[in-house]
Every structure is written in C-alpha cells, then in structure tokens.
Design a protein around this motif. Structure first.
Motif, PDB file in Angstrom:
ATOM      1  N   GLY A 151     -73.209 -12.747  35.534  1.00  0.00           N
ATOM      2  CA  GLY A 151     -72.588 -11.340  35.645  1.00  0.00           C
ATOM      3  C   GLY A 151     -71.607 -11.204  36.436  1.00  0.00           C
ATOM      4  N   MET A 152     -71.052 -12.318  36.968  1.00  0.00           N
ATOM      5  CA  MET A 152     -69.947 -12.190  37.904  1.00  0.00           C
ATOM      6  C   MET A 152     -68.718 -13.194  37.286  1.00  0.00           C
ATOM      7  N   SER A 153     -67.508 -12.624  37.563  1.00  0.00           N
ATOM      8  CA  SER A 153     -66.523 -13.644  37.212  1.00  0.00           C
ATOM      9  C   SER A 153     -66.461 -14.705  38.393  1.00  0.00           C
ATOM     10  N   TYR A 154     -65.673 -16.064  38.046  1.00  0.00           N
ATOM     11  CA  TYR A 154     -65.948 -17.031  38.912  1.00  0.00           C
ATOM     12  C   TYR A 154     -65.332 -16.585  40.493  1.00  0.00           C
ATOM     13  N   ILE A 155     -64.251 -16.019  40.148  1.00  0.00           N
ATOM     14  CA  ILE A 155     -63.750 -15.755  41.775  1.00  0.00           C
ATOM     15  C   ILE A 155     -64.743 -14.737  42.606  1.00  0.00           C
ATOM     16  N   GLU A 156     -65.227 -13.621  41.960  1.00  0.00           N
ATOM     17  CA  GLU A 156     -66.396 -12.926  42.509  1.00  0.00           C
ATOM     18  C   GLU A 156     -67.591 -13.910  43.174  1.00  0.00           C
ATOM     19  N   PHE A 157     -67.894 -15.006  42.259  1.00  0.00           N
ATOM     20  CA  PHE A 157     -69.010 -15.798  42.573  1.00  0.00           C
ATOM     21  C   PHE A 157     -68.837 -16.634  43.627  1.00  0.00           C
ATOM     22  N   ILE A 158     -67.488 -17.221  43.793  1.00  0.00           N
ATOM     23  CA  ILE A 158     -67.373 -18.003  45.009  1.00  0.00           C
ATOM     24  C   ILE A 158     -67.096 -17.075  46.444  1.00  0.00           C
ATOM     25  N   ALA A 159     -66.409 -16.120  46.211  1.00  0.00           N
ATOM     26  CA  ALA A 159     -65.689 -15.465  47.324  1.00  0.00           C
ATOM     27  C   ALA A 159     -66.603 -15.292  48.520  1.00  0.00           C
ATOM     28  N   PRO A 160     -67.987 -14.777  48.350  1.00  0.00           N
ATOM     29  CA  PRO A 160     -68.885 -14.609  49.594  1.00  0.00           C
ATOM     30  C   PRO A 160     -69.018 -15.635  50.183  1.00  0.00           C
ATOM     31  N   GLY A 161     -69.170 -16.933  49.185  1.00  0.00           N
ATOM     32  CA  GLY A 161     -69.508 -18.272  49.940  1.00  0.00           C
ATOM     33  C   GLY A 161     -68.392 -18.591  50.657  1.00  0.00           C
ATOM     34  N   ILE A 162     -67.382 -18.572  50.393  1.00  0.00           N
ATOM     35  CA  ILE A 162     -66.052 -18.977  51.213  1.00  0.00           C
ATOM     36  C   ILE A 162     -65.893 -18.456  52.500  1.00  0.00           C
ATOM     37  N   VAL A 163     -66.528 -17.271  52.588  1.00  0.00           N
ATOM     38  CA  VAL A 163     -66.626 -16.467  53.820  1.00  0.00           C
ATOM     39  C   VAL A 163     -67.665 -17.446  54.796  1.00  0.00           C
ATOM     40  N   MET A 164     -68.629 -17.852  54.169  1.00  0.00           N
ATOM     41  CA  MET A 164     -69.560 -18.706  54.962  1.00  0.00           C
ATOM     42  C   MET A 164     -68.959 -19.969  55.391  1.00  0.00           C
ATOM     43  N   SER A 165     -68.394 -20.550  54.273  1.00  0.00           N
ATOM     44  CA  SER A 165     -67.809 -21.841  54.704  1.00  0.00           C
ATOM     45  C   SER A 165     -66.704 -22.145  55.569  1.00  0.00           C
ATOM     46  N   SER A 166     -65.968 -21.093  55.411  1.00  0.00           N
ATOM     47  CA  SER A 166     -64.855 -21.023  56.598  1.00  0.00           C
ATOM     48  C   SER A 166     -65.176 -20.773  57.879  1.00  0.00           C
ATOM     49  N   SER A 167     -66.267 -19.931  57.975  1.00  0.00           N
ATOM     50  CA  SER A 167     -66.929 -19.628  59.100  1.00  0.00           C
ATOM     51  C   SER A 167     -67.577 -20.924  59.841  1.00  0.00           C
ATOM     52  N   MET A 168     -68.280 -21.615  58.867  1.00  0.00           N
ATOM     53  CA  MET A 168     -68.715 -23.009  59.460  1.00  0.00           C
ATOM     54  C   MET A 168     -67.658 -23.893  59.811  1.00  0.00           C
TER      55      MET A 168
END
Lengths: 252, 240
Positions: free
Chosen positions: A52-69
């Motif tokens: 139920g999410m658009s692709y940008i909505e799907f990846i955005a929360p993950g990018i928070v974590m990968s950039s933190s990593m």
C-alpha cells in the motif's frame, strides 16, 4: 573506565568535525538523497505499490538507517584509522591521563554520534517533504543510535584487523554492501529465495529498517520481540571486541 | 626525593628483549639524559615512564608511589610528554590544539585560555594563535608540541629527542626553554642523539645499549673516568 575521559575524546572529534563538516556533510548527505530520489522517483514510476505504499514511501525509512550505518562506518574505519596510524592522534591522547579503553569508548560514541546526525538529517528531510507522516517517527531516533553503536563497533573491529587502509575495500564490498542490499530497503525480502530471506534474519540492518518503516507509518507492531533480542544480542556481542582488538593492534 | 625509580625493568616483545633488567633513580629537580643508539631501548623506557608501555617484569616508582593501573592514571596528571613525532591535530589551529589537549587534563574554560596564553608567550608563538598548524614551520610546530606538553604544569617532563631535525636557531631556543624549566625546579628526562645537547643540559647521563644501562654519571665524571669527551665515551661504550 572514566566516562568523562571518553567524553574528552568525543569532544576532540567533535571540535575537528565542527571545522570540517561543510565538506563531509555534503558528501554523506548527497549519497542517501541520491538513492532516495533516483530510486524513489526514477524507479518508482515503474514499480507497483508495495504493501500500500508508493516506492519512495517504501524506501525512505530504510534510507534513514542505511545512511546512519554508513556514517558510523566511514567514521570508525577511515576516520579512526587515520587518527591511529597517520596523524598519531592516539599517541598524543595516550600521553595524557586518558586511558586506552576511554579512548576507544570515545571513538565508539563519536561514530554513533555521526550516525545520529546523518540519520536525523534524512529523517527531517523525509518529514519536511511529506513522505512520512506518522508522529511515531520520533521513536526511530533511539534505533538510529542502536544502529550507530552496532556499526561503529563492527567498523572498529575492521580497523583493528585490516593490514592497511586499502583493505577497507573488502569490508565495504564483502560485508556492508551485502548488508545494505539485503536489508529490505529496496525490495521486500520475501521475494528472495527462501534460503536468502532466512539468512537475512541475521542482518541487523534488516531489523532496523523494518522497525524504522513501522514507526514511520505508525505500525508499532513491526517492533517484534525477535528483532529486539537480535539487536541486543549484536550489541552485547560486538561492543566489547573493539576494546580488546584495537589494544592488541595498537600496541604492536 | 626521587621522582622516578626503575627496579629491574624488563620488556619483552615476543622473544626480543627490548629492555633488560634496567635500574635507575632520577632525583627531583634534575635533568637526566638517556643516550644510546637506535634500538637501545630508550623509547621503550620512556614509554614505560609515561604509562604507555607496561613492563614485562620489574617495578616502576613514580613520585614515591609504586605504579599500577590506578596510580598511573593519577601520576599522569603530573607528567608532561613532548614526543619525537609531530602528532599535532593538523586540522586545528594553534589555539584549538592546546585547548583540546588541555581538556584531557580536565583543564577547561578561562583556566585553559589563560594557560594557553602563558604557554604561547613562553615559546613566542602568541602571534600565531589562530593560525592553522599546517601553516607553521617545522621549528614552530616543535615549539608548539613543546608548549602542549607543559599544558598541565607538569612536575616531570619527558622530552624524546626534542631537537632532532631542527635548525640551529630553533634548537638554541628549545635549549633555553629546557634551561628555564630546570631553573623552575622541574624534573626533566631527555633522550637525544646529540652529545652537545646532553652535555649542555643534563645533570646526569645514562648510556644505554642493547636494552641495558651501561653507566650513569655526570657528563664531567664520564669524561674524566673514561678519558676524552662525551662523544668519545659514547662511541666506545656502544661499540658493536
């Protein structure tokens, strides 16, 4: 261990960072934004909705974590290595009342701080652009710190075992990149062959991404007991190692 | 009163004996020199005195206290180290380098600022306060490292080859500063490869070779005892 002394080391790194952040902030900020917009908007046009999410909505929360990593990892591989070997900052610090464990603790906390800075920047950007709307997003922050401590520890371990600075390429290509790609940031892991999706259970970033996604869209149920146990397990397993391994490396 | 005392200090690196049952005693207020060829064990011994290297065997006594992990952390507040390598923070200014270093000794705020001003005057670098250390010449960087080592107003100052690679003028300036420290009652430990430097500054000299102290005496007595100048004595003792 005197935590105040560890703070002095942290403060030293913060002082240097305050002078140089203009150059490094742009770099660490640009890369996640590139992923977010190139994939989110570019590839997103061709990808159907995921849960139920658009692709940008799907990846955005993950990018928070990968950039933190990646923020903690760059800091505690190249950054720490340069301070230890080339600039001899470790030598200078250890000639003062600061002891070795306090020095390592300072490095670890500084790595985690970098995670926090970059994680929060991406969090703010995706909130401002309205990609993410749930107020629960605020609970992502403690997990950004967890992410920072785990990957700062892992990176300090790498720093203790590499024979030279060029060998970090192996660490990035063979460890961090697979963790990044198979973390569920870009696609749901259940689309992978069973063996790979089962292996991904042991990827700490996968759990962090899933927790982040849960909070960003107000689904607190994504914070499962198994995720918490695994993350705490990694924290307990990884954090003592840099203290032992770096001491061994440094004194020889 | 003794400032530093070593009893049978020994250090092994795997099978290599870098320091072999070394005994010495340095009195408060004296300038004590360690001379010896590269690999004689000087740097290992210096490292031990400032808590960088743990002895494999033997005992170290600092300010009349036997050293272990806890007392070492205490003792380090009274020690100033001026290392051989340039390990200044290259991204920071002269002021920032000193402020950051002062913090490791819990010297902060106005107190740190005041101490920095005093020290920069002491080494005549006050005009360079806000300059990046990369802009400083080699001699000025050495002086800054020298000043940095004094930030905690130490009782014991360890100088590891303080003038190696310096031009004659900078070297004289460093010597003058060491003399001033001696006059103010500080204990100074010095390693050097320059006989002239040792002769000029040191009250007593230990000549080391292959991890052992061969002889300890005043420069004058060494010359008298062995005939010839200090360089002659040194070359004879450390032969082969």
């Amino acid at each position: 261990m005197n935590i105040k002394k560890a703070f002095r080391v942290w403060q030293r790194n913060a002082t240097v960072y305050r002078k140089l952040y203009r150059s490094s902030l742009a770099l660490n900020f640009f890369e996640p934004m590139l992923y977010l917009f190139a994939f989110g908007l570019g590839l997103g046009g061709f990808v159907r909705e995921i849960s139920g999410m658009s692709y940008i909505e799907f990846i955005a929360p993950g990018i928070v974590m990968s950039s933190s990593m990646f923020a903690a990892s760059y800091e505690c591989t190249y950054g720490t290595y340069v301070r230890m070997v080339y600039q001899k900052t470790f030598d200078a610090i250890l000639a003062t009342p600061v002891q070795f464990n306090e020095l390592v603790m300072g490095e670890l906390l500084w790595g985690a701080t970098k995670s926090l800075i970059y994680g929060c920047i991406i969090l703010s950007v995706i909130s401002v652009f309205g990609v993410v709307k749930s107020p629960y997003i605020i609970f992502v922050i403690p997990f950004v710190i967890v992410c920072g401590v785990i990957f700062a520890s892992l990176s300090l371990i790498a720093t203790a075992v590499v024979p030279g600075i060029d060998s970090f390429n192996y660490f990035y290509t063979l460890i961090l990149t697979p963790l990044f790609l198979f973390s569920g940031i870009f696609f749901p892991l259940d689309s992978l062959p069973k063996i790979l999706s089962e292996l991904a259970f042991f990827n700490p970033l996968m759990h962090l991404v899933s927790i982040s996604r849960g909070f960003c869209y107000g689904e607190i149920s994504k914070l499962t007991l198994s995720s918490l146990v695994l993350l705490i397990g990694y924290l307990c397993l990884l954090t003592p190692l840099p203290f032992m391994l770096l001491r061994k490396k440094y004194l020889h | 009163m003794s400032a530093v005392k070593g009893i049978n200090l020994t250090k092994y690196y795997k099978n290599f004996k870098a320091l072999d049952a070394v005994n010495f005693e340095i009195t408060e207020g004296e300038c004590f020199g360690f001379l010896g060829p590269n690999g004689a064990g000087k740097t290992t011994l210096m490292g031990m005195i400032y808590g960088f290297i743990e002895p494999s065997e033997g005992e170290l006594i600092l300010f009349n206290k036997k050293v272990n992990k806890t007392t070492m952390a205490e003792a380090k507040y009274k020690i100033g180290v001026i290392p051989q390598d340039n390990n200044l923070d290259p991204d920071l200014s002269v002021l920032e380098n000193l402020i950051v270093y002062a913090r490791y000794f819990d010297i902060t705020g106005q107190k740190a600022r005041k101490r920095v001003t005093e020290l920069l005057e002491f080494v005549s670098l006050n005009e360079w306060l806000n300059a990046n250390v990369r802009k400083l010449s080699g001699g000025m960087q050495r002086k800054l490292i020298f000043a940095r080592g004094l930030i905690n107003n130490p009782e014991l100052i360890i100088l590891d080859e303080p003038t190696t690679g310096l031009d004659p003028r900078s070297r004289r300036q460093i010597w003058d500063k060491i003399e001033e420290l001696k006059h103010s009652g500080k204990t100074v430990i010095l390693t050097t490869h320059y006989m002239e430097e040792a002769e000029k500054l040191c009250d007593r000299i230990a000549i080391m070779n292959k991890g052992k102290i061969l002889v300890v005496d005043t420069p004058k007595n060494l010359s008298l005892k062995f005939g010839g100048n200090l360089e002659y004595v040194y070359l004879n003792m450390t032969e082969g």
